[in-house]
Design a protein around this motif. Structure first.
Motif, PDB file in Angstrom:
ATOM      1  N   ALA A  60       0.801  -1.225   0.000  1.00  0.00           N
ATOM      2  CA  ALA A  60       0.000   0.000   0.000  1.00  0.00           C
ATOM      3  C   ALA A  60       0.836   1.279   0.000  1.00  0.00           C
ATOM      4  O   ALA A  60       0.527   2.204  -0.749  1.00  0.00           O
ATOM      5  CB  ALA A  60      -0.982  -0.022   1.171  1.00  0.00           C
ATOM      6  N   PRO A  61       1.918   1.343   0.807  1.00  0.00           N
ATOM      7  CA  PRO A  61       2.695   2.592   0.801  1.00  0.00           C
ATOM      8  C   PRO A  61       3.233   2.950  -0.590  1.00  0.00           C
ATOM      9  O   PRO A  61       3.447   4.129  -0.874  1.00  0.00           O
ATOM     10  CB  PRO A  61       3.853   2.312   1.764  1.00  0.00           C
ATOM     11  CG  PRO A  61       3.401   1.182   2.599  1.00  0.00           C
ATOM     12  CD  PRO A  61       2.457   0.379   1.773  1.00  0.00           C
ATOM     13  N   ALA A  62       3.439   1.951  -1.448  1.00  0.00           N
ATOM     14  CA  ALA A  62       4.036   2.230  -2.752  1.00  0.00           C
ATOM     15  C   ALA A  62       3.088   3.018  -3.649  1.00  0.00           C
ATOM     16  O   ALA A  62       3.508   3.560  -4.664  1.00  0.00           O
ATOM     17  CB  ALA A  62       4.443   0.932  -3.444  1.00  0.00           C
ATOM     18  N   PHE A  63       1.809   3.074  -3.277  1.00  0.00           N
ATOM     19  CA  PHE A  63       0.899   3.860  -4.105  1.00  0.00           C
ATOM     20  C   PHE A  63       0.965   5.340  -3.764  1.00  0.00           C
ATOM     21  O   PHE A  63       0.335   6.165  -4.402  1.00  0.00           O
ATOM     22  CB  PHE A  63      -0.540   3.334  -3.975  1.00  0.00           C
ATOM     23  CG  PHE A  63      -0.710   1.996  -4.622  1.00  0.00           C
ATOM     24  CD1 PHE A  63      -0.740   1.894  -6.004  1.00  0.00           C
ATOM     25  CD2 PHE A  63      -0.797   0.839  -3.870  1.00  0.00           C
ATOM     26  CE1 PHE A  63      -0.859   0.663  -6.616  1.00  0.00           C
ATOM     27  CE2 PHE A  63      -0.915  -0.396  -4.481  1.00  0.00           C
ATOM     28  CZ  PHE A  63      -0.956  -0.488  -5.859  1.00  0.00           C
ATOM     29  N   ILE A 201       4.111   4.510 -10.894  1.00  0.00           N
ATOM     30  CA  ILE A 201       4.091   3.050 -10.844  1.00  0.00           C
ATOM     31  C   ILE A 201       3.158   2.482 -11.916  1.00  0.00           C
ATOM     32  O   ILE A 201       3.322   1.372 -12.376  1.00  0.00           O
ATOM     33  CB  ILE A 201       3.705   2.548  -9.432  1.00  0.00           C
ATOM     34  CG1 ILE A 201       4.034   1.061  -9.313  1.00  0.00           C
ATOM     35  CG2 ILE A 201       2.258   2.820  -9.107  1.00  0.00           C
ATOM     36  CD1 ILE A 201       3.952   0.532  -7.932  1.00  0.00           C
ATOM     37  N   PHE A 202       2.178   3.264 -12.351  1.00  0.00           N
ATOM     38  CA  PHE A 202       1.276   2.777 -13.386  1.00  0.00           C
ATOM     39  C   PHE A 202       1.787   3.090 -14.794  1.00  0.00           C
ATOM     40  O   PHE A 202       1.494   2.379 -15.736  1.00  0.00           O
ATOM     41  CB  PHE A 202      -0.115   3.399 -13.221  1.00  0.00           C
ATOM     42  CG  PHE A 202      -0.780   3.016 -11.942  1.00  0.00           C
ATOM     43  CD1 PHE A 202      -1.280   1.729 -11.770  1.00  0.00           C
ATOM     44  CD2 PHE A 202      -0.895   3.913 -10.901  1.00  0.00           C
ATOM     45  CE1 PHE A 202      -1.886   1.366 -10.586  1.00  0.00           C
ATOM     46  CE2 PHE A 202      -1.498   3.556  -9.711  1.00  0.00           C
ATOM     47  CZ  PHE A 202      -1.989   2.283  -9.552  1.00  0.00           C
ATOM     48  N   GLY A 214       8.062   1.555 -12.883  1.00  0.00           N
ATOM     49  CA  GLY A 214       6.625   1.329 -12.956  1.00  0.00           C
ATOM     50  C   GLY A 214       6.298   0.067 -13.726  1.00  0.00           C
ATOM     51  O   GLY A 214       7.170  -0.566 -14.320  1.00  0.00           O
ATOM     52  N   VAL A 215       5.025  -0.299 -13.698  1.00  0.00           N
ATOM     53  CA  VAL A 215       4.615  -1.531 -14.368  1.00  0.00           C
ATOM     54  C   VAL A 215       3.965  -1.246 -15.730  1.00  0.00           C
ATOM     55  O   VAL A 215       3.393  -2.145 -16.332  1.00  0.00           O
ATOM     56  CB  VAL A 215       3.627  -2.362 -13.517  1.00  0.00           C
ATOM     57  CG1 VAL A 215       4.280  -2.834 -12.255  1.00  0.00           C
ATOM     58  CG2 VAL A 215       2.374  -1.564 -13.215  1.00  0.00           C
ATOM     59  N   GLY A 216       4.059  -0.007 -16.189  1.00  0.00           N
ATOM     60  CA  GLY A 216       3.380   0.361 -17.436  1.00  0.00           C
ATOM     61  C   GLY A 216       3.733  -0.545 -18.603  1.00  0.00           C
ATOM     62  O   GLY A 216       2.855  -1.120 -19.253  1.00  0.00           O
ATOM     63  N   VAL A 217       5.041  -0.692 -18.862  1.00  0.00           N
ATOM     64  CA  VAL A 217       5.488  -1.508 -19.988  1.00  0.00           C
ATOM     65  C   VAL A 217       5.061  -2.961 -19.804  1.00  0.00           C
ATOM     66  O   VAL A 217       4.570  -3.618 -20.735  1.00  0.00           O
ATOM     67  CB  VAL A 217       7.024  -1.417 -20.140  1.00  0.00           C
ATOM     68  CG1 VAL A 217       7.532  -2.420 -21.145  1.00  0.00           C
ATOM     69  CG2 VAL A 217       7.428  -0.012 -20.550  1.00  0.00           C
ATOM     70  N   ILE A 405      10.973  -3.283  -2.447  1.00  0.00           N
ATOM     71  CA  ILE A 405      10.203  -4.246  -1.655  1.00  0.00           C
ATOM     72  C   ILE A 405       8.732  -3.857  -1.703  1.00  0.00           C
ATOM     73  O   ILE A 405       7.858  -4.674  -1.984  1.00  0.00           O
ATOM     74  CB  ILE A 405      10.725  -4.291  -0.205  1.00  0.00           C
ATOM     75  CG1 ILE A 405      12.182  -4.762  -0.199  1.00  0.00           C
ATOM     76  CG2 ILE A 405       9.864  -5.198   0.656  1.00  0.00           C
ATOM     77  CD1 ILE A 405      12.846  -4.744   1.156  1.00  0.00           C
ATOM     78  N   ALA A 406       8.473  -2.553  -1.484  1.00  0.00           N
ATOM     79  CA  ALA A 406       7.091  -2.066  -1.527  1.00  0.00           C
ATOM     80  C   ALA A 406       6.537  -2.165  -2.940  1.00  0.00           C
ATOM     81  O   ALA A 406       5.387  -2.550  -3.149  1.00  0.00           O
ATOM     82  CB  ALA A 406       7.035  -0.633  -1.027  1.00  0.00           C
ATOM     83  N   ARG A 407       7.400  -1.824  -3.917  1.00  0.00           N
ATOM     84  CA  ARG A 407       6.925  -1.867  -5.308  1.00  0.00           C
ATOM     85  C   ARG A 407       6.532  -3.287  -5.704  1.00  0.00           C
ATOM     86  O   ARG A 407       5.593  -3.477  -6.466  1.00  0.00           O
ATOM     87  CB  ARG A 407       8.036  -1.382  -6.249  1.00  0.00           C
ATOM     88  CG  ARG A 407       8.400   0.047  -6.031  1.00  0.00           C
ATOM     89  CD  ARG A 407       7.946   0.935  -7.157  1.00  0.00           C
ATOM     90  NE  ARG A 407       7.829   2.282  -6.638  1.00  0.00           N
ATOM     91  CZ  ARG A 407       7.600   3.347  -7.360  1.00  0.00           C
ATOM     92  NH1 ARG A 407       7.451   3.233  -8.661  1.00  0.00           N
ATOM     93  NH2 ARG A 407       7.497   4.526  -6.815  1.00  0.00           N
TER      94      ARG A 407
END
Lengths: 437, 365
Positions: A60-63, A201-202, A214-217, A405-407
């Protein structure tokens, strides 16, 4: 029970003490079985809750992402010296110097010592210059102006603010120095350092720095692979199933095919990866790390599941429907395509979606075809290199930086979100089109 | 086809049906061929992006360079860095020449003769070896424990399967570190070392185990060769030494559970987790960037990548990527890769690495 039996119970198995004992035994056995069942459910639930709790509490903190608001002067002499808006000049300009100058102005007391300056600069992400450049690229009027913008803070600053780097750790073992903490507190007091919703991150691709990753790609790569898988696996799988179920003669050969399909569904996924490498990359010469190859491999992987699900769905359609259609003069194909297939559709779609959800979570076959990779740029099409969501999770989980870790957990949450949506869709389709006979 | 009857109408229907199914099958086949055929035709065109695979130790360093390269050199696309281990990287690398094969193999050890031969067999003849820095391997324990000072000799005695005692090799009798030497802590021996598939294991065997056992007369009595090496590097299997097949994150998790255990980490990993683990000195040397760079800390290794020279000039950006990697901005003492935990080579060595690549000399020539 009748009155007669109530008055004078006949001697026999129903009222002997034996019987009472046996009855109690049977009731006890049933009670125990219920307890085992309940226990099993509770154990399962406990695991699920622990898993979700760990992931959510870590992810959650990663958001949220710490960002620093700075007044950056977009120096015209540096960005666009000729005044013509030359794109090369805009790309090449030293934005790092601009944002760093803005940071030093904001902090006020950095001084000219090289080490102190470097420590101050480390408060900002190494991607901050990229953000500044993006602002200019989006809006040319910014050139020559002073703009108040939010820039991403360094991963260590972020970890410190979120408490995963503790203030109590001795300074020589802490990745944030006392001086840096003083600066962070000053920025916070000025309202210039805040945790804001993390869009990075998105939207962004892989990065060596957690705050810019981020996880976009990966999400786009996963999406492309799923589209390819649906386009290939659904028609091929359904066609194969219809033929096998409705048209194929029952003989040794079709039995063999059937056994093979059932076995293929249980083959470890890495095998499909090796096959994909040998066939699609080495033989057909498709590019490495490309979603098209990933999609083809996942197609191979999900085909058996789709065929089995489709055949089961076709079998579940009552023969009376088929017979009625044929009796009214429909050809076999008409009977299947007009009547049987539509009725089997919810089952087929549920099976397909579950196969796809499984495919979405695969990493092993992708390792062999070079998709377990560090990809920064968005793919322009299914032939450009990309990676996949579970791969991104795997790669982040190996990295030592605290921020990753958070990501990692956050990426798991995103993947779980996708899976949840897909499963919900499967349930919705099933209930909407389900028919009872 | 299932024969349903021999009356003419059924036969006609069946023929029609057959035709339809044939058309359907034909369409499906065509779709499949198109789906596979179109991209394969396109794939024949040259790639415009450097592709890299290999060692997971080199991966984070390679990632930094690739990311910065893509950002700075706007005319080139960002290279793709895949993982897969040193051996896996070489396998991909040696598959052949052409756009569908990778350009660079990252490696945490030099290429072997067998790998070189397999490269040659597939026409990969011109390979340039590039060194770019060092990796330090450290022994660390939980932060709550005391500072430990190991020697390689003590580590060998603690971890080996058979140790010398009274003139012969016996099964390792030590259960606590202070039985080996009173200066060591009085705790159970428990070690987490990298598994066989890791390149780090080789360094551990060579620089710790082999160097620690060298001086025992019992070992010297064994004729030099495979047998002596095996006696030195074989680790105990009684559960006190554990192979970790995952990465350092797993080792860290084990250390946090078993707080008196020691684990093997990369220096860069330790650097990020100084608040959780405490590093041990080896032979009295604290593993620092300086000590590893100048060679006084015993457990370190050079890192490499291998470049397919036949791809230079064909794949855009390949030469530029290597030059960018070797630039001071990346692997210099204040470089971005150094910030990620790479141990930079001495000034003269870095200059030499750049020069060697510039000359374009290949392996075996």
């Amino acid at each position: 029970m009748t009155d007669a039996t109530a008055d004078t119970p006949p001697a026999g198995p129903l009222n002997s003490s034996d019987y009472a004992q046996r009855l109690k035994k049977r009731h006890d056995a049933e009670w125990r079985f219920r307890a085992y069942g309940l226990g099993a459910i509770f154990i399962g639930l406990a695991f699920l809750v622990t898993l979700l709790y760990t992931i959510v509490s870590e992810g959650a903190p990663a958001f949220l992402q710490s960002e620093i608001r700075l007044e950056v002067t977009f120096d015209k002499a540096e960005i666009d010296p000729s005044g013509s808006g030359n794109i090369d000049d805009i790309m090449k300009a030293d934005y790092a110097a601009m944002v760093r100058r803005a940071l030093r102005d904001q902090l006020g007391n950095v001084g000219n010592d090289r080490a102190a300056r470097a420590a101050a600069h480390r408060l900002l992400s190494s991607g901050a210059d990229l953000q500044a450049r993006e602002i200019v690229l989006k809006d040319r009027t910014a050139i020559g102006q002073k703009r108040d913008i939010w820039l991403i803070a360094d991963g260590d600053v972020d970890s410190f603010l979120k408490g995963s780097i503790s203030r109590d750790t001795p300074e020589d073992r802490r990745r944030i120095s006392n001086q840096q903490i003083a600066w962070i507190e000053k920025l916070q007091a000025d309202g210039r350092l805040k945790a804001r919703f993390n869009t990075t991150i998105f939207t962004r691709g892989a990065s060596a720095n957690p705050e810019m990753a981020g996880v976009g790609v990966a999400a786009l790569g996963s999406f492309m692979m799923l589209v390819i898988t649906v386009l290939l696996a659904l028609p091929i799988g359904v066609a194969a199933a219809i033929y096998l179920e409705e048209f194929a003669p029952k003989n040794r050969f079709t039995d063999l095919i059937e056994v093979n399909i059932n076995n293929l569904a249980a083959v470890p996924s890495i095998v499909f990866g090796i096959l994909g490498l040998a066939v699609f990359i080495n033989f057909f010469g498709l590019p490495r790390s490309a979603p098209i190859v990933g999609g083809l491999v996942l197609t191979l992987m999900s085909l058996p599941t789709i065929i089995i699900a489709t055949r089961a769905a076709l079998k579940a359609v009552p023969p009376s429907i088929r017979d009625a259609a044929l009796g009214l003069g429909a050809s076999k194909m008409q009977a299947i395509f007009h009547h049987v297939l539509p009725l089997a559709m919810p089952g087929i779609l549920t099976g397909t979606i579950l196969a796809l959800a499984h495919a979405l979570g695969e990493t092993a076959p992708l390792l062999m075809i070079g998709m377990v990779a560090f990809v920064v740029d968005y793919p322009g099409g299914p032939l450009d290199p990309a990676t996949a969501l579970p791969v991104q999770i795997y790669m982040w989980s190996n990295l030592p930086e605290r921020g990753f870790i958070a990501r990692t957990s956050a990426a798991i949450m995103i993947l779980l979100g996708f899976l949840l949506v897909m499963n919900a869709l499967a349930i919705w389709l099933r209930t909407k089109f389900e028919r009872r006979w | 086809m299932v024969r349903q009857g021999n009356d003419p109408i059924t036969i006609i229907k069946e023929v029609r049906l057959n035709r339809k199914i044939n058309i359907l099958a034909g369409v499906a086949m065509a779709a499949a061929i198109v789906a596979v055929g179109i991209p394969s035709a396109q794939a024949q065109q040259a790639r415009d992006q450097v592709q890299i695979a290999g060692s997971s130790t080199v991966l984070p360093f390679s990632n930094v360079v690739a990311e910065q390269f893509g950002r700075t050199m706007r005319q080139f696309k960002t290279p793709i860095v895949a993982s897969g281990g040193t051996g896996g990287g070489f396998r991909e690398f040696c598959r052949g020449i052409g756009a569908q094969f990778i350009d660079i193999a990252n490696a945490s050890r030099p290429i072997t003769r067998a790998e070189l031969d397999s490269c040659k067999a597939n026409g990969v003849n011109d390979i340039q070896e590039v060194r770019f820095g060092y990796d330090g391997i450290v022994f660390a324990s939980h932060i709550s424990g005391a500072q430990i000072a190991f020697t390689t000799r003590q580590l060998y005695l603690g971890i080996a399967e058979r140790v010398p005692q009274n003139g012969q090799l016996v099964a390792n009798p030590y259960t606590r570190w202070n039985q080996i030497d009173p200066s060591l802590p009085n705790v159970e021996i428990a070690a987490f070392i990298p598994g066989e598939k890791h390149g780090t294991r080789e360094v551990f065997e060579e620089r710790v185990m082999a160097s620690g056992c060298r001086d025992f007369p019992e070992i010297q009595a064994i004729p030099a060769g495979a047998e002596r090496t095996a006696a030195c590097i074989r680790v105990r299997k009684d559960g006190r030494s554990n192979d970790i097949d995952g990465d350092y994150t797993e080792t860290l998790a084990r250390i946090e559970r078993n707080r008196t255990a020691i684990g093997v980490f990369g220096l860069s990993f330790y650097d990020q987790n100084k608040d959780k683990i405490r590093v041990a000195t080896v032979n009295g040397i604290v593993p620092t960037v300086e000590a590893i760079a100048n060679g006084t800390y015993p457990v370190s290794r050079p890192l490499f990548f291998y470049v397919k020279k036949q791809h230079i000039g064909v794949i855009p950006g390949l030469k530029e990527y290597v030059e960018f990697f070797l630039s001071e901005r990346m692997i210099g003492p204040d470089g971005m890769v150094t910030d990620k935990g790479l141990i930079p080579g001495p000034d003269a060595e870095r200059a030499k690495w750049r020069e060697t690549f510039g000359q374009g000399s290949t392996l075996g020539s």
